[in-house]
Design an enzyme around this catalytic site. Structure first.
Site, PDB file in Angstrom:
ATOM      1  N   GLY A  80      35.933  47.680  50.085  1.00  0.00           N
ATOM      2  CA  GLY A  80      36.384  48.895  50.114  1.00  0.00           C
ATOM      3  C   GLY A  80      34.939  49.721  49.179  1.00  0.00           C
ATOM      4  N   TYR A 150      33.275  41.022  44.393  1.00  0.00           N
ATOM      5  CA  TYR A 150      32.857  41.819  45.222  1.00  0.00           C
ATOM      6  C   TYR A 150      31.172  41.014  45.100  1.00  0.00           C
ATOM      7  CZ  TYR A 150      31.116  44.399  49.252  1.00  0.00           C
ATOM      8  OH  TYR A 150      30.300  44.808  50.274  1.00  0.00           O
ATOM      9  N   ALA A 194      32.778  56.828  47.758  1.00  0.00           N
ATOM     10  CA  ALA A 194      32.463  58.665  47.516  1.00  0.00           C
ATOM     11  C   ALA A 194      32.334  59.679  48.672  1.00  0.00           C
ATOM     12  CB  ALA A 194      31.690  58.270  46.293  1.00  0.00           C
ATOM     13  N   ARG A 287      22.018  53.922  40.453  1.00  0.00           N
ATOM     14  CA  ARG A 287      21.565  52.557  41.284  1.00  0.00           C
ATOM     15  C   ARG A 287      20.958  53.183  42.256  1.00  0.00           C
ATOM     16  NH1 ARG A 287      26.146  49.051  44.048  1.00  0.00           N
ATOM     17  NH2 ARG A 287      25.918  47.913  41.570  1.00  0.00           N
TER      18      ARG A 287
HETATM   19  P1  NAD Z   1      34.916  48.051  56.694  1.00  0.00           P
HETATM   20  O1  NAD Z   1      35.774  47.134  55.518  1.00  0.00           O
HETATM   21  O2  NAD Z   1      35.116  49.139  57.463  1.00  0.00           O
HETATM   22  O3  NAD Z   1      34.904  46.333  57.500  1.00  0.00           O
HETATM   23  C1  NAD Z   1      35.015  45.447  57.216  1.00  0.00           C
HETATM   24  C2  NAD Z   1      36.169  44.765  58.732  1.00  0.00           C
HETATM   25  O4  NAD Z   1      36.087  43.574  58.317  1.00  0.00           O
HETATM   26  C3  NAD Z   1      37.040  45.686  58.690  1.00  0.00           C
HETATM   27  O5  NAD Z   1      37.330  45.836  59.871  1.00  0.00           O
HETATM   28  C4  NAD Z   1      38.378  44.289  58.123  1.00  0.00           C
HETATM   29  O6  NAD Z   1      39.229  44.535  59.065  1.00  0.00           O
HETATM   30  C5  NAD Z   1      37.673  43.293  59.159  1.00  0.00           C
HETATM   31  N1  NAD Z   1      37.238  42.306  58.091  1.00  0.00           N
HETATM   32  C6  NAD Z   1      38.264  42.017  57.030  1.00  0.00           C
HETATM   33  N2  NAD Z   1      38.627  40.528  56.846  1.00  0.00           N
HETATM   34  C7  NAD Z   1      38.253  40.015  58.017  1.00  0.00           C
HETATM   35  C8  NAD Z   1      39.225  38.989  58.376  1.00  0.00           C
HETATM   36  N3  NAD Z   1      39.371  37.629  57.521  1.00  0.00           N
HETATM   37  N4  NAD Z   1      38.538  38.208  59.881  1.00  0.00           N
HETATM   38  C9  NAD Z   1      37.988  39.479  60.628  1.00  0.00           C
HETATM   39  N5  NAD Z   1      37.512  40.860  60.429  1.00  0.00           N
HETATM   40  C10 NAD Z   1      37.681  41.273  58.902  1.00  0.00           C
HETATM   41  O7  NAD Z   1      33.551  48.336  55.492  1.00  0.00           O
HETATM   42  P2  NAD Z   1      32.138  48.742  56.452  1.00  0.00           P
HETATM   43  O8  NAD Z   1      31.961  49.247  55.551  1.00  0.00           O
HETATM   44  O9  NAD Z   1      31.784  48.558  58.180  1.00  0.00           O
HETATM   45  O10 NAD Z   1      31.338  47.134  56.002  1.00  0.00           O
HETATM   46  C11 NAD Z   1      30.415  46.025  56.791  1.00  0.00           C
HETATM   47  C12 NAD Z   1      29.611  44.990  56.362  1.00  0.00           C
HETATM   48  O11 NAD Z   1      28.450  45.455  55.286  1.00  0.00           O
HETATM   49  C13 NAD Z   1      31.456  44.713  54.896  1.00  0.00           C
HETATM   50  O12 NAD Z   1      30.125  43.297  54.877  1.00  0.00           O
HETATM   51  C14 NAD Z   1      30.394  45.256  53.644  1.00  0.00           C
HETATM   52  O13 NAD Z   1      30.743  44.300  52.578  1.00  0.00           O
HETATM   53  C15 NAD Z   1      28.880  45.257  53.722  1.00  0.00           C
HETATM   54  N6  NAD Z   1      28.967  46.303  53.522  1.00  0.00           N
HETATM   55  C16 NAD Z   1      29.125  47.847  53.314  1.00  0.00           C
HETATM   56  C17 NAD Z   1      28.740  48.894  52.620  1.00  0.00           C
HETATM   57  C18 NAD Z   1      29.098  50.003  52.397  1.00  0.00           C
HETATM   58  O14 NAD Z   1      28.543  51.425  52.419  1.00  0.00           O
HETATM   59  N7  NAD Z   1      30.025  50.360  53.376  1.00  0.00           N
HETATM   60  C19 NAD Z   1      27.766  48.348  51.564  1.00  0.00           C
HETATM   61  C20 NAD Z   1      27.125  47.392  51.072  1.00  0.00           C
HETATM   62  C21 NAD Z   1      27.900  45.924  52.520  1.00  0.00           C
END
Ligand code: NAD
Length: 329
Positions: A80, A150, A194, A287
């Protein structure tokens, strides 16, 4: 359907949902979409895709998800915005189970390519103490001083991808996403980031007539924000590239949080009194993404103007808050 079988994990989430949508549009063979969430909570879900609900922390679930897959996009993580990751470090680190088990399953299933969604949170905190930042280059992740919880999980998982490539010949690709935003994502409930949080707060102020907004920090902290369509384009390009080391995937359009609020206020046609909450989680001071390597590798970088992407995001959140839009496409 002909073509490779692609597994997208975290497909019920924000970026995963957009990736599945894009793979479908591109006619990319068979798609398996996996998430732990109940189907009703997926942001985007498509009937012509093999939708599966699995907890990928579990070893057997990863083997089931990976069976028959040619390409794996691992986007599943318990994550998150700053408010979530600063208060849930253990939960964030437990996502290491997902990447560990999925890498083992990918190796044993003979998967062709494996993509891991890493994060700018791997970068060393001491390189991000100034809002007038020098953009982060890939080598700035070391000596390591990642975001606690994280960021360390992401850094460790990056290395595991590297070692699975070196030791087992699994073709792994890793992108470090920098702040992704757009429609069909979290905007309330504690995990929002944000841009979505600010859109929601401005819409709430407009709807309630209470023309004020709480901003986390002093608003002078800087970030770059990447529109989700650029993220998906870059993800697919990196997956099919020959880039073997983790690479930045972010916008290089740097703004302060105050400037982000200016954009949202302007789109909403309101001017709000700003209350700065200096004790709220704020993350690093500044950043930005250095895209030198990305441009060299792909001849491309994210280019959606922040205002254009925020307009799409704002419109979607407003429609949702007014009850005019369902989450599931
Ligand atoms: P999100 O939380 O909307 O999506 C992640 C999904 O993973 C969720 O739907 C969640 O239910 C699922 N999940 C969590 N644990 C799980 C499990 N044990 N088994 C199956 N599914 C599971 O987040 P997002 O923004 O779509 O991010 C996607 C990826 O990108 C993540 O790895 C996140 O760390 C990475 N990321 C996102 C951002 C951003 O700004 N959104 C930035 C850097 C990295």
């Amino acid at each position: 359907m002909s073509g490779p079988t692609a597994l997208v994990t975290g497909a019920g989430g924000f970026i995963g949902g957009h990736l599945v949508a894009e793979l479908r549009r591109g006619g990319a063979g068979h798609i398996r979409a996996v998430d732990i969430k109940p189907f009703g909570a997926w942001y985007q879900r498509f009937d012509d895709v093999d939708n599966v609900r699995l907890d990928l922390n579990d070893h057997d679930a990863c083997y089931r998800a990976a069976r028959g897959a040619d390409l794996i996009y691992n986007l599943a993580a318990n994550m998150g915005g700053m408010g979530f990751i600063e208060h849930n470090r253990a939960l964030c680190m437990l996502s290491v189970l997902i990447n560990t088990n999925l890498l083992r399953a990918a190796r044993d299933a003979g998967v062709e390519r494996y993509f891991f969604a890493s994060s700018a949170c791997v970068y060393a905190a001491d390189k991000q103490t100034n809002p007038g930042v020098t953009a982060l280059r890939e080598e700035d992740a070391y000596p390591a001083l990642a975001e606690d919880g994280y960021g360390w999980e992401k850094l460790f998982s990056e290395r595991m991808c590297r070692h699975f490539r070196e030791d087992f010949g699994l073709m792994t690709r890793v992108a470090r996403y920098h702040n992704v935003y757009g429609p069909f994502g979290t905007y309330a409930g504690g995990r929002e980031k944000a841009p979505a949080a600010i859109c929601r707060k401005v819409i709430e102020a407009k709807m309630s007539g209470r023309h004020e907004i709480e901003i986390w920090g002093d608003g002078q902290q800087t970030r770059s924000f990447m529109y989700v369509a650029d993220c998906v384009t870059g993800t697919r390009a990196i997956m099919h590239s020959d880039v073997i080391d983790p690479i930045n995937l972010g916008s290089s359009e740097l703004v302060t949080i105050n400037q982000l609020v200016d954009i949202v206020e302007d789109l909403a046609g309101v001017s709000l009194e700003r209350r700065y909450n200096l004790s709220a989680p704020q993350g690093v001071r500044g950043r930005n993404s250095d895209n030198t390597r990305l441009k060299m590798a792909l001849g491309w970088e994210p280019s959606t103007r922040l205002r254009d992407g925020i307009e799409q995001t704002y419109d979607w959140i407003e429609r949702r808050m007014l009850g005019q839009e369902e989450a599931v496409a």
